[in-house]
Scaffold this motif. Structure first.
Motif, PDB file in Angstrom:
ATOM      1  N   LEU A  93       0.844  -1.191   0.000  1.00  0.00           N
ATOM      2  CA  LEU A  93       0.000   0.000   0.000  1.00  0.00           C
ATOM      3  C   LEU A  93       0.879   1.241   0.000  1.00  0.00           C
ATOM      4  CD1 LEU A  93      -2.708   1.471   0.235  1.00  0.00           C
ATOM      5  CD2 LEU A  93      -2.548   1.195   2.724  1.00  0.00           C
ATOM      6  N   GLU A 142      -1.870   5.955  -3.125  1.00  0.00           N
ATOM      7  CA  GLU A 142      -3.255   5.524  -3.338  1.00  0.00           C
ATOM      8  C   GLU A 142      -4.200   5.988  -2.245  1.00  0.00           C
ATOM      9  OE1 GLU A 142      -4.544   1.860  -5.495  1.00  0.00           O
ATOM     10  OE2 GLU A 142      -2.933   1.099  -4.241  1.00  0.00           O
ATOM     11  N   LEU A 278      -7.095  -2.823  -1.865  1.00  0.00           N
ATOM     12  CA  LEU A 278      -6.270  -2.709  -0.668  1.00  0.00           C
ATOM     13  C   LEU A 278      -6.385  -1.311  -0.072  1.00  0.00           C
ATOM     14  CD1 LEU A 278      -4.176  -3.605   1.370  1.00  0.00           C
ATOM     15  CD2 LEU A 278      -2.393  -3.264  -0.351  1.00  0.00           C
ATOM     16  N   ALA A 279      -6.274  -0.283  -0.927  1.00  0.00           N
ATOM     17  CA  ALA A 279      -6.375   1.100  -0.444  1.00  0.00           C
ATOM     18  C   ALA A 279      -7.762   1.375   0.129  1.00  0.00           C
ATOM     19  CB  ALA A 279      -6.067   2.070  -1.580  1.00  0.00           C
TER      20      ALA A 279
END
Length: 292
Positions: A93, A142, A278-279
């Motif tokens: 990330l 992100e 994921l973000a």
């Protein structure tokens, strides 16, 4: 045009040299040069200005370079997300953080997040809120943990609790103030040190009482405010959650008795464009921790 060509092209652009790029890619120069010539022929434009010393991107090459980085980054993220479907959250990330997020981010969010998702790694970029907003817009990160006030248009935001600004300084600055809190009139003649982005909020709060703050130092980092206060140069006005991140002798912390000098921490990502699961998952997790 294929992704291998784009990768080769990006490495050459970053190396500014076929020789260095070939070494990095573990290839010989002739086939690498041929790939770039084929790419230029297919696109019908020159991508590099070539000289004996270096290769410099043309205007068209510069455009392709940024698009290539986006495409290659999206490919990596897609692979990560496909793996996540099978194995749960994993990958890296790219997260932006402000200095004043430290205690909340690490102690309240990251410690538990890392235990719950041990396959997730991080690339952290630090900066002030405005710098991180620009990095989000440009795709360099992100998600980001930032602090109000900021323009939230174009971003998905999850806000933490409202927290007051506090006055932090050497005890002698508060000799005549025995109570726990401090008022704006009591701060009027004190040398104040604070984050530049808080200037409008602080000035407005003083002006509402017909007063003017004695702004001794405005800066771009809450840690700087605390360091100046620790040196005895003035009273730092900082968010309550970071008032103790820089230890010092004979330092006092007094909440400011004013409902208009408050701020919130927030986790955000862009509304438009691609954002990895994921973000998004991290930002949602942040919300569950700061607003249980």
């Amino acid at each position: 045009m294929n992704t291998r060509q784009l990768y080769y092209f990006a490495v050459i652009a970053e190396s500014a040299s076929i020789t260095f790029a070939a070494k990095k890619l573990n290839l010989s120069q002739p086939p690498l040069s041929k790939q770039i010539l084929l790419l230029e022929q297919e696109l019908g434009t020159k991508l590099f200005e070539r000289s004996s010393k270096k290769m410099q991107l043309t205007e068209a090459g510069t455009l392709l370079y940024y698009r290539a980085k986006d495409i290659l980054s999206m490919m990596d993220l897609t692979i990560q997300e496909l793996k996540q479907l099978e194995n749960g959250l994993e990958g890296t990330l790219k997260l932006g953080t402000i200095s004043s997020s430290g205690n909340i981010l690490i102690n309240t969010v990251l410690t538990d997040f890392c235990k719950e998702y041990p396959m997730v790694k991080f690339e952290i970029q630090e900066g002030n809120t405005y710098e991180l907003l620009d990095k989000l817009k440009n795709g360099m990160i992100e998600a980001a943990v930032v602090r109000t006030p900021f323009n939230a248009e174009g971003f998905e935001c999850i806000f933490g609790r409202e927290e007051p600004l506090v006055a932090v300084g050497k005890a002698y600055y508060f000799d005549n103030i025995s109570k726990k809190n401090i008022t704006l009139p009591e701060l009027t003649q004190k040398p104040l040190v604070y984050y530049r982005r808080f200037d409008s909020m602080i000035s407005s709060a003083f002006q509402a009482l017909g007063l003017k703050p004695n702004a001794f130092c405005k800066n771009d980092d809450a840690r700087t405010s605390l360091l100046w206060a620790n040196a005895g140069l003035g009273i730092a006005l900082v968010p309550e959650s970071i008032s103790n991140i820089i230890p010092g002798n004979d330092m006092l912390v007094k909440p400011i008795q004013c409902e208009n000098t408050t701020t919130k921490i927030a986790a955000i990502y862009k509304k438009e464009g691609y954002v990895s699961s994921l973000a998004k998952s991290f930002v949602q997790y942040f919300g569950t921790k700061v607003n249980p």
